[in-house]
Design a protein around this motif. Structure first.
Motif, PDB file in Angstrom:
ATOM      1  N   CYS A   1       0.832  -1.208   0.000  1.00 20.27           N
ATOM      2  CA  CYS A   1       0.000   0.000   0.000  1.00 20.27           C
ATOM      3  C   CYS A   1       0.867   1.259   0.000  1.00 20.27           C
ATOM      4  CB  CYS A   1      -0.961  -0.011   1.175  1.00 20.27           C
ATOM      5  SG  CYS A   1      -0.164  -0.083   2.781  1.00 20.27           S
ATOM      6  N   GLU A   2       1.978   1.224   0.712  1.00 18.59           N
ATOM      7  CA  GLU A   2       2.876   2.382   0.734  1.00 18.59           C
ATOM      8  C   GLU A   2       3.657   2.489  -0.577  1.00 18.59           C
ATOM      9  OE1 GLU A   2       5.222   2.716   4.269  1.00 18.59           O
ATOM     10  OE2 GLU A   2       3.571   1.949   5.493  1.00 18.59           O
ATOM     11  N   LEU A   3       4.046   1.342  -1.142  1.00 21.10           N
ATOM     12  CA  LEU A   3       4.739   1.349  -2.431  1.00 21.10           C
ATOM     13  C   LEU A   3       3.868   1.982  -3.508  1.00 21.10           C
ATOM     14  CD1 LEU A   3       7.121   0.515  -4.238  1.00 21.10           C
ATOM     15  CD2 LEU A   3       6.006  -1.703  -4.487  1.00 21.10           C
ATOM     16  N   TYR A   4       2.603   1.618  -3.515  1.00 16.07           N
ATOM     17  CA  TYR A   4       1.667   2.179  -4.496  1.00 16.07           C
ATOM     18  C   TYR A   4       1.569   3.696  -4.342  1.00 16.07           C
ATOM     19  CZ  TYR A   4      -2.801   3.502  -6.524  1.00 16.07           C
ATOM     20  OH  TYR A   4      -3.773   4.137  -7.236  1.00 16.07           O
ATOM     21  N   GLU A   5       1.357   4.149  -3.108  1.00 10.09           N
ATOM     22  CA  GLU A   5       1.221   5.591  -2.861  1.00 10.09           C
ATOM     23  C   GLU A   5       2.498   6.344  -3.237  1.00 10.09           C
ATOM     24  OE1 GLU A   5      -1.391   7.420  -1.890  1.00 10.09           O
ATOM     25  OE2 GLU A   5      -2.670   5.643  -1.862  1.00 10.09           O
ATOM     26  N   ASP A   6       3.641   5.791  -2.859  1.00  8.37           N
ATOM     27  CA  ASP A   6       4.910   6.466  -3.159  1.00  8.37           C
ATOM     28  C   ASP A   6       5.218   6.450  -4.652  1.00  8.37           C
ATOM     29  OD1 ASP A   6       5.221   7.030  -0.482  1.00  8.37           O
ATOM     30  OD2 ASP A   6       6.427   5.248  -0.090  1.00  8.37           O
ATOM     31  N   TYR A   7       4.827   5.385  -5.342  1.00  9.45           N
ATOM     32  CA  TYR A   7       5.021   5.328  -6.792  1.00  9.45           C
ATOM     33  C   TYR A   7       4.144   6.374  -7.477  1.00  9.45           C
ATOM     34  CZ  TYR A   7       5.050   3.619 -11.575  1.00  9.45           C
ATOM     35  OH  TYR A   7       5.164   3.525 -12.941  1.00  9.45           O
ATOM     36  N   MET A   8       2.894   6.485  -7.049  1.00  5.39           N
ATOM     37  CA  MET A   8       1.987   7.461  -7.654  1.00  5.39           C
ATOM     38  C   MET A   8       2.428   8.899  -7.355  1.00  5.39           C
ATOM     39  SD  MET A   8       0.094   5.597  -9.342  1.00  5.39           S
ATOM     40  CE  MET A   8      -1.312   6.486  -9.921  1.00  5.39           C
ATOM     41  N   ASP A   9       3.084   9.105  -6.210  1.00  2.94           N
ATOM     42  CA  ASP A   9       3.592  10.435  -5.853  1.00  2.94           C
ATOM     43  C   ASP A   9       4.937  10.743  -6.505  1.00  2.94           C
ATOM     44  OD1 ASP A   9       1.364  10.897  -4.295  1.00  2.94           O
ATOM     45  OD2 ASP A   9       2.351  10.324  -2.419  1.00  2.94           O
ATOM     46  N   GLY A  10       5.528   9.770  -7.203  1.00  7.18           N
ATOM     47  CA  GLY A  10       6.804   9.976  -7.877  1.00  7.18           C
ATOM     48  C   GLY A  10       8.019   9.873  -6.971  1.00  7.18           C
ATOM     49  N   LYS A  11       7.847   9.286  -5.805  1.00 10.87           N
ATOM     50  CA  LYS A  11       8.964   9.162  -4.869  1.00 10.87           C
ATOM     51  C   LYS A  11       9.827   7.939  -5.162  1.00 10.87           C
ATOM     52  CE  LYS A  11       6.423  11.424  -1.158  1.00 10.87           C
ATOM     53  NZ  LYS A  11       5.834  11.251   0.179  1.00 10.87           N
TER      54      LYS A  11
END
Length: 103
Positions: A78-88
């Motif tokens: 869930c954190e990987l998805y959010e960070d990927y979508m945020d460009g981190k």
């Protein structure tokens, strides 16, 4: 389903029985102990093997704080998805010989 049967059902029954016994005997102050012990054991068993994973082989980090946190441990989806979508973070294109990019 297997995790539910192995850990949650027996531990839940044990917690209820232990808490009920403590409350029945008037030991109200000790009633949170079974719940805390079970939660601690579950967290230790579930997250005990997080070390030793080289995440940097698969993910390129653009955020230094995330890299410090997840460079050598598992990255929650869930954190990987959010960070990927945020460009981190982004996925390393050289993983698996680049096969994932040929699809």
């Amino acid at each position: 389903p297997t995790m539910l049967l192995i850990m949650v059902v027996p531990s839940g029954a044990t917690v209820l029985a232990a808490t009920g016994a403590l409350l029945y005997n008037g030991l109200y102050a000790y009633s949170p102990i079974p719940i805390l012990v079970t939660a601690g054991l579950y967290n230790y068993i579930y997250h005990g093997g997080d070390g030793g994973v080289k995440t940097t082989d698969y993910i390129t980090f653009h955020d230094k704080n995330l890299e410090k946190t997840y460079a050598s441990r598992r990255y929650p989806m869930c954190e990987l998805y959010e960070d990927y979508m945020d460009g981190k973070v982004e996925f390393n294109k050289n993983v698996e010989g680049g096969d994932c990019w040929k699809v």
